[in-house]
Design a protein around this motif. Structure first.
Motif, PDB file in Angstrom:
ATOM      1  N   SER A 116      -2.500  -9.810 -19.688  1.00 45.11           N
ATOM      2  CA  SER A 116      -2.170  -8.424 -20.002  1.00 45.11           C
ATOM      3  C   SER A 116      -3.154  -7.422 -19.426  1.00 45.11           C
ATOM      4  CB  SER A 116      -2.079  -8.239 -21.515  1.00 45.11           C
ATOM      5  OG  SER A 116      -3.317  -8.583 -22.127  1.00 45.11           O
ATOM      6  N   HIS A 117      -4.271  -7.920 -18.847  1.00 45.43           N
ATOM      7  CA  HIS A 117      -5.248  -6.999 -18.270  1.00 45.43           C
ATOM      8  C   HIS A 117      -5.283  -7.139 -16.751  1.00 45.43           C
ATOM      9  CE1 HIS A 117      -6.750  -5.659 -22.134  1.00 45.43           C
ATOM     10  NE2 HIS A 117      -6.808  -6.924 -22.524  1.00 45.43           N
ATOM     11  N   MET A 118      -4.124  -7.429 -16.184  1.00 47.82           N
ATOM     12  CA  MET A 118      -4.001  -7.525 -14.732  1.00 47.82           C
ATOM     13  C   MET A 118      -3.278  -6.295 -14.194  1.00 47.82           C
ATOM     14  SD  MET A 118      -5.414 -10.492 -14.225  1.00 47.82           S
ATOM     15  CE  MET A 118      -4.970 -10.981 -12.566  1.00 47.82           C
ATOM     16  N   VAL A 119      -3.525  -5.992 -12.936  1.00 45.55           N
ATOM     17  CA  VAL A 119      -2.795  -4.940 -12.229  1.00 45.55           C
ATOM     18  C   VAL A 119      -2.420  -5.481 -10.857  1.00 45.55           C
ATOM     19  CG1 VAL A 119      -3.889  -3.000 -13.443  1.00 45.55           C
ATOM     20  CG2 VAL A 119      -4.953  -3.921 -11.364  1.00 45.55           C
ATOM     21  N   ASN A 120      -1.533  -4.790 -10.163  1.00 47.19           N
ATOM     22  CA  ASN A 120      -1.123  -5.246  -8.834  1.00 47.19           C
ATOM     23  C   ASN A 120      -2.059  -4.759  -7.733  1.00 47.19           C
ATOM     24  OD1 ASN A 120       2.034  -4.612 -10.163  1.00 47.19           O
ATOM     25  ND2 ASN A 120       1.347  -6.669  -9.654  1.00 47.19           N
ATOM     26  N   ALA A 121      -2.736  -3.655  -7.985  1.00 43.42           N
ATOM     27  CA  ALA A 121      -3.663  -3.113  -6.987  1.00 43.42           C
ATOM     28  C   ALA A 121      -4.615  -2.135  -7.664  1.00 43.42           C
ATOM     29  CB  ALA A 121      -2.910  -2.415  -5.867  1.00 43.42           C
ATOM     30  N   VAL A 122      -5.757  -1.945  -7.042  1.00 39.02           N
ATOM     31  CA  VAL A 122      -6.679  -0.872  -7.427  1.00 39.02           C
ATOM     32  C   VAL A 122      -6.727   0.108  -6.264  1.00 39.02           C
ATOM     33  CG1 VAL A 122      -9.076  -0.261  -7.919  1.00 39.02           C
ATOM     34  CG2 VAL A 122      -8.061  -2.275  -8.996  1.00 39.02           C
TER      35      VAL A 122
ATOM     36  N   ASP B 206      -7.231   6.736  -0.439  1.00 35.36           N
ATOM     37  CA  ASP B 206      -7.833   6.292   0.823  1.00 35.36           C
ATOM     38  C   ASP B 206      -7.849   4.779   0.982  1.00 35.36           C
ATOM     39  OD1 ASP B 206      -8.618   8.957   1.738  1.00 35.36           O
ATOM     40  OD2 ASP B 206     -10.071   8.913   0.099  1.00 35.36           O
ATOM     41  N   LEU B 207      -7.940   4.054  -0.155  1.00 35.37           N
ATOM     42  CA  LEU B 207      -8.067   2.600  -0.079  1.00 35.37           C
ATOM     43  C   LEU B 207      -7.136   1.914  -1.066  1.00 35.37           C
ATOM     44  CD1 LEU B 207     -11.956   2.175   0.099  1.00 35.37           C
ATOM     45  CD2 LEU B 207     -10.340   1.940   1.982  1.00 35.37           C
ATOM     46  N   TRP B 208      -6.619   0.747  -0.633  1.00 35.34           N
ATOM     47  CA  TRP B 208      -5.808  -0.120  -1.491  1.00 35.34           C
ATOM     48  C   TRP B 208      -6.534  -1.457  -1.582  1.00 35.34           C
ATOM     49  CZ3 TRP B 208      -0.792   0.961  -3.507  1.00 35.34           C
ATOM     50  CH2 TRP B 208      -0.306   2.238  -3.186  1.00 35.34           C
ATOM     51  N   VAL B 209      -6.986  -1.811  -2.775  1.00 27.95           N
ATOM     52  CA  VAL B 209      -7.683  -3.083  -2.998  1.00 27.95           C
ATOM     53  C   VAL B 209      -6.708  -4.025  -3.700  1.00 27.95           C
ATOM     54  CG1 VAL B 209      -9.690  -4.198  -4.003  1.00 27.95           C
ATOM     55  CG2 VAL B 209      -9.840  -1.804  -3.257  1.00 27.95           C
ATOM     56  N   VAL B 210      -6.423  -5.169  -3.067  1.00 25.76           N
ATOM     57  CA  VAL B 210      -5.410  -6.090  -3.587  1.00 25.76           C
ATOM     58  C   VAL B 210      -5.953  -7.510  -3.593  1.00 25.76           C
ATOM     59  CG1 VAL B 210      -3.525  -4.622  -2.793  1.00 25.76           C
ATOM     60  CG2 VAL B 210      -4.400  -6.401  -1.276  1.00 25.76           C
TER      61      VAL B 210
ATOM     62  N   ASN C 163      -6.336 -12.272   0.621  1.00 24.16           N
ATOM     63  CA  ASN C 163      -5.401 -12.952   1.527  1.00 24.16           C
ATOM     64  C   ASN C 163      -3.938 -12.585   1.269  1.00 24.16           C
ATOM     65  OD1 ASN C 163      -7.559 -14.347   2.775  1.00 24.16           O
ATOM     66  ND2 ASN C 163      -7.505 -15.908   1.162  1.00 24.16           N
ATOM     67  N   THR C 164      -3.704 -11.384   0.787  1.00 26.16           N
ATOM     68  CA  THR C 164      -2.329 -10.889   0.649  1.00 26.16           C
ATOM     69  C   THR C 164      -2.224  -9.546   1.362  1.00 26.16           C
ATOM     70  OG1 THR C 164      -2.643  -9.603  -1.382  1.00 26.16           O
ATOM     71  CG2 THR C 164      -2.197 -11.962  -1.634  1.00 26.16           C
ATOM     72  N   LEU C 165      -0.979  -9.126   1.603  1.00 23.73           N
ATOM     73  CA  LEU C 165      -0.737  -7.841   2.263  1.00 23.73           C
ATOM     74  C   LEU C 165      -0.544  -6.702   1.276  1.00 23.73           C
ATOM     75  CD1 LEU C 165       1.690  -8.897   5.148  1.00 23.73           C
ATOM     76  CD2 LEU C 165      -0.695  -8.189   5.339  1.00 23.73           C
ATOM     77  N   GLY C 166      -0.751  -6.996  -0.002  1.00 20.66           N
ATOM     78  CA  GLY C 166      -0.656  -5.902  -0.965  1.00 20.66           C
ATOM     79  C   GLY C 166       0.612  -5.942  -1.782  1.00 20.66           C
ATOM     80  N   PRO C 167       0.723  -5.024  -2.727  1.00 19.68           N
ATOM     81  CA  PRO C 167       1.785  -5.098  -3.734  1.00 19.68           C
ATOM     82  C   PRO C 167       3.193  -4.862  -3.200  1.00 19.68           C
ATOM     83  CG  PRO C 167       0.612  -3.012  -3.888  1.00 19.68           C
ATOM     84  CD  PRO C 167      -0.147  -3.850  -2.915  1.00 19.68           C
ATOM     85  N   PHE C 168       3.341  -4.237  -2.041  1.00 19.32           N
ATOM     86  CA  PHE C 168       4.676  -3.959  -1.522  1.00 19.32           C
ATOM     87  C   PHE C 168       5.225  -5.103  -0.674  1.00 19.32           C
ATOM     88  CE2 PHE C 168       2.518   0.210  -1.869  1.00 19.32           C
ATOM     89  CZ  PHE C 168       3.277   0.730  -2.898  1.00 19.32           C
TER      90      PHE C 168
ATOM     91  N   LYS D 262     -16.701  -7.943  -2.791  1.00 22.19           N
ATOM     92  CA  LYS D 262     -15.745  -8.176  -3.876  1.00 22.19           C
ATOM     93  C   LYS D 262     -14.721  -9.253  -3.538  1.00 22.19           C
ATOM     94  CE  LYS D 262     -17.714  -5.132  -6.383  1.00 22.19           C
ATOM     95  NZ  LYS D 262     -18.523  -5.591  -7.517  1.00 22.19           N
ATOM     96  N   HIS D 263     -14.737  -9.719  -2.286  1.00 22.35           N
ATOM     97  CA  HIS D 263     -13.842 -10.797  -1.852  1.00 22.35           C
ATOM     98  C   HIS D 263     -12.368 -10.456  -2.152  1.00 22.35           C
ATOM     99  CE1 HIS D 263     -17.480 -13.100  -1.221  1.00 22.35           C
ATOM    100  NE2 HIS D 263     -17.833 -12.879  -2.488  1.00 22.35           N
ATOM    101  N   LYS D 264     -11.974  -9.268  -1.795  1.00 26.50           N
ATOM    102  CA  LYS D 264     -10.591  -8.819  -1.943  1.00 26.50           C
ATOM    103  C   LYS D 264     -10.067  -8.323  -0.591  1.00 26.50           C
ATOM    104  CE  LYS D 264     -10.678  -9.274  -6.450  1.00 26.50           C
ATOM    105  NZ  LYS D 264     -10.560 -10.618  -6.908  1.00 26.50           N
ATOM    106  N   SER D 265      -8.751  -8.289  -0.467  1.00 24.45           N
ATOM    107  CA  SER D 265      -8.155  -7.662   0.707  1.00 24.45           C
ATOM    108  C   SER D 265      -8.128  -6.160   0.484  1.00 24.45           C
ATOM    109  CB  SER D 265      -6.737  -8.184   0.943  1.00 24.45           C
ATOM    110  OG  SER D 265      -6.752  -9.542   1.320  1.00 24.45           O
ATOM    111  N   VAL D 266      -8.537  -5.417   1.483  1.00 29.78           N
ATOM    112  CA  VAL D 266      -8.610  -3.962   1.365  1.00 29.78           C
ATOM    113  C   VAL D 266      -7.883  -3.340   2.565  1.00 29.78           C
ATOM    114  CG1 VAL D 266     -10.107  -1.958   1.074  1.00 29.78           C
ATOM    115  CG2 VAL D 266     -10.860  -4.204   0.271  1.00 29.78           C
ATOM    116  N   TYR D 267      -7.043  -2.367   2.264  1.00 27.49           N
ATOM    117  CA  TYR D 267      -6.300  -1.680   3.316  1.00 27.49           C
ATOM    118  C   TYR D 267      -6.504  -0.178   3.191  1.00 27.49           C
ATOM    119  CZ  TYR D 267      -4.040  -6.221   3.620  1.00 27.49           C
ATOM    120  OH  TYR D 267      -3.810  -7.561   3.739  1.00 27.49           O
TER     121      TYR D 267
END
Length: 381
Positions: free
Chosen positions: A211-217, A54-58, A61-66, A238-243
């Motif tokens: 090593s503990h980073m991901v592109n999106a939650v 349902d949600l993409w947390v990235v 100020n970005t449009l996400g991992p794609f 959380k001060h993240k971009s959410v789509y």
């Protein structure tokens, strides 16, 4: 009443059929171009539909991992997971890889996820051999388009991965084959440097470890919760971009393939115009070849309307035969293309209408020549 078009076509049957088939191949390419666009739309949604979140947390100020580079901490999933309304949340990575093979490197799009997590992007219905991921290291699930077989060993980075499953129909938004690896392996491939790079960074006083980073939650919601409200809560606290899922789909289908779709549209329009011009030239040439016969017809009293009817009928029949042969040609070759091509009936209907209209316009060239024909040309050869 004598059907002049039937008599004329019977007289030059071979030439007429070959000409219609030639134009048909051009129309077949038009259908393929339309199918490529449809395939791009479907490919862009495969991964989104399989994840079914349902949600993409990235990154803020970005449009996400794609669409853009995005990095967030893996433990953000724990913070997202306890927000009111969230059912489950997991970190996920995306990266392009080149898998070595005996036939050369195979370009793939790798999805990294936690095999022990709550969200699995691998749908069981897509697995045609083997199984999904069950271990946190050195396992890989590939799509059948990569050419790798079940049990194959793939050397990647510092480690060797074993193919434990093969899927069908899994592609990235760009049409590249999808492969699946564990989140820990994906983080090592994407965020950890080689030993030489680590030593070089340390000599410069740089000791950063990513090593503990991901592109999106990604997260799913509990039943009854409003997706927009939960998304706004995450943005605020959380001060993240959410789509939302729909917004992410829009980013993929409109933003990322917008220019490609415009280019395909331009090619399609140009090919239709060229097809119309070719049909017009063919009809004009055929009319010129029988100008003496047309002059004789006019001399013996056959009205212009009947001759014009012959020209229009020939043109329409050529358009119909060209469309049929183009349809057959497109269906024979569409599955030979490396990326998905989807031929849909509504597109074929639209193209048929365009071809008929183009044929009618092309027949006007022959009609104009018929009207201007002088019956006196029948006399004196």
């Amino acid at each position: 009443m004598i059907n002049l078009a039937q008599k004329e076509i019977a007289h030059t049957f071979g030439k007429f059929i070959v000409t219609a088939m030639g134009v048909g191949m051009l129309l077949g390419i038009v259908m393929i171009m339309m199918g490529v666009y449809r395939g791009m739309i479907i490919d862009a949604q495969v991964l989104l539909n399989d994840l079914d979140v349902d949600l993409w947390v990235v990154q803020e100020n970005t449009l996400g991992p794609f669409a853009e580079a995005s990095r967030v901490h893996e433990d953000l999933k724990n913070s997202i997971g306890v927000i009111d309304g969230v059912s489950k949340a997991e970190g996920i990575t995306f990266q392009n890889l080149q898998l070595p093979s005996k036939n050369g490197a195979v370009r793939v799009f790798a999805v990294g996820f936690d095999p022990y997590g709550k969200i699995d992007p691998i749908r069981s219905k897509r697995i045609i051999e083997g199984r999904g991921l069950k271990r946190s290291h050195y396992e890989m699930v590939v799509t059948d388009k990569t050419g790798f077989k079940l049990g194959a060993n793939i050397k990647l980075g510092r480690d060797t991965y074993k193919v434990v499953g093969v899927t069908h129909g899994t592609v990235s938004s760009g049409g590249d084959p999808l492969v699946y690896i564990s989140l820990k392996d994906a983080q090592e491939l994407q965020f950890l440097y080689s030993n030489a790079r680590i030593r070089s960074d340390r000599s410069r006083g740089i000791n950063s470890i990513n090593s503990h980073m991901v592109n999106a939650v990604v997260a799913t919601l509990k039943s009854g919760y409003d997706v927009d409200k939960v998304a706004n809560d995450i943005r605020r606290f959380k001060h993240k971009s959410v789509y939302t899922a729909e917004e992410e789909k829009t980013i993929l289908t409109k933003n990322l393939i917008k220019m490609a779709s415009k280019q395909i549209g331009m090619f399609t329009v140009i090919l239709v115009i060229v097809s119309t011009i070719i049909i017009a030239l063919i009809i004009y040439t055929m009319t010129l070849e029988k100008m003496k016969e047309i002059a004789i017809m006019k001399l013996i009293g056959i009205p212009n309307s009947m001759i014009i009817k012959m020209i229009v009928q020939e043109t329409l029949l050529m358009g119909v035969l060209a469309f049929i042969s183009g349809n057959i040609f497109a269906h024979l070759i569409y599955n030979k293309f490396p990326k998905r091509v989807v031929l849909e009936t509504p597109d074929a209907v639209i193209l048929f209408v365009v071809v008929i209209l183009a044929s009618i316009l092309a027949s006007l060239v022959g009609v104009k020549k018929v009207i201007s024909a002088d019956p006196a040309e029948a006399i004196g050869g």
